[in-house]
Design an enzyme around this catalytic site. Structure first.
Site, PDB file in Angstrom:
ATOM      1  CB  SER B  69       7.177   0.669   7.372  1.00  0.00           C
ATOM      2  OG  SER B  69       7.408   0.449   8.760  1.00  0.00           O
ATOM      3  CG  HIS B  74       3.931  10.532  -4.438  1.00  0.00           C
ATOM      4  ND1 HIS B  74       2.676   9.968  -4.390  1.00  0.00           N
ATOM      5  CD2 HIS B  74       4.405  10.463  -3.173  1.00  0.00           C
ATOM      6  CE1 HIS B  74       2.407   9.600  -3.146  1.00  0.00           C
ATOM      7  NE2 HIS B  74       3.444   9.881  -2.379  1.00  0.00           N
ATOM      8  CB  CYS B  89      10.604  -1.463  11.252  1.00  0.00           C
ATOM      9  SG  CYS B  89       9.203  -2.530  11.013  1.00  0.00           S
TER      10      CYS B  89
END
Lengths: 134, 134
Positions: B69, B74, B89
């Site tokens: 994934s 940020h 996953c």
């Protein structure tokens, strides 16, 4: 609830779970990419980079990096499921517009959405919530 | 609680809020990139692509797309804050190992972590939770 209160968060993160989508659409890299970029455009985001990857035998991962943070998707065509994240900051971009557009495009029969406020700076939050209680 | 129960989720998404980090580190693109890629490696993830962007006057956005994934960051150096997402996953990758490593590297004085199960398929969840109640 005072809707005019100053924001205590730096970012807004909408987590969108789309169930019972068309498996064919969830495995169509070009269509998924186009939908994601268009969702960013409609939500007033500014694209910095686009990265998509198609898995074998199925499934797509895509990230649109934007000035306002990122929008990502991971699809499980075999389950008709897609996990979307719309993480934005600033006033210009509305993460919910991106979600609305994606729901229109993917037509899930079952949807779950959650918004998380990101970057609720402890000191700032204490001051602001203090003000609200006055 | 039966720890051996089969997983009802397709993905695990750890949301990590790091407050009171070094502003200088949060604005150092090479250091942030290196920390993120190393976090993926330690958590047993497989890198598909790396995209980083430095903003003017400050702040970094980075996404490591992985087979499992994505991992994103940020940063707001002016607030000493970084928003991290570790979405995985499968059984191989442990999102918490990535978080532990990032906390060691960024040394936030204040941390908030939340794990969300993604892709809890309604039909499968109903069956499994039904079993647990028997």
């Amino acid at each position: 609830m005072n809707e005019e209160r100053p924001k205590i968060e730096l970012g807004r993160h909408v987590i969108l779970e789309m169930y019972e989508c068309s498996p064919r659409l969830l495995d169509d890299e070009a269509a998924v990419r186009e939908a994601m970029v268009e969702a960013v455009r409609r939500a007033n985001g500014n694209v910095c980079g686009v990265f998509f990857h198609k898995f074998n035998p199925q499934g797509i991962t895509g990230v649109v990096v934007i000035s306002e943070s990122h929008v990502s998707i991971h699809t499980w065509p075999e389950h008709g499921y897609a996990a979307v994240d719309v993480f934005t900051c600033g006033e210009r971009m509305d993460p919910w517009k991106a979600c609305e557009y994606l729901i229109k495009r993917f037509k899930p029969l079952n949807v779950n959405v959650l918004e998380i406020k990101r970057g609720v700076l402890p000191r700032r939050a204490t001051c602001m919530l203090g003000d609200l209680h006055e």
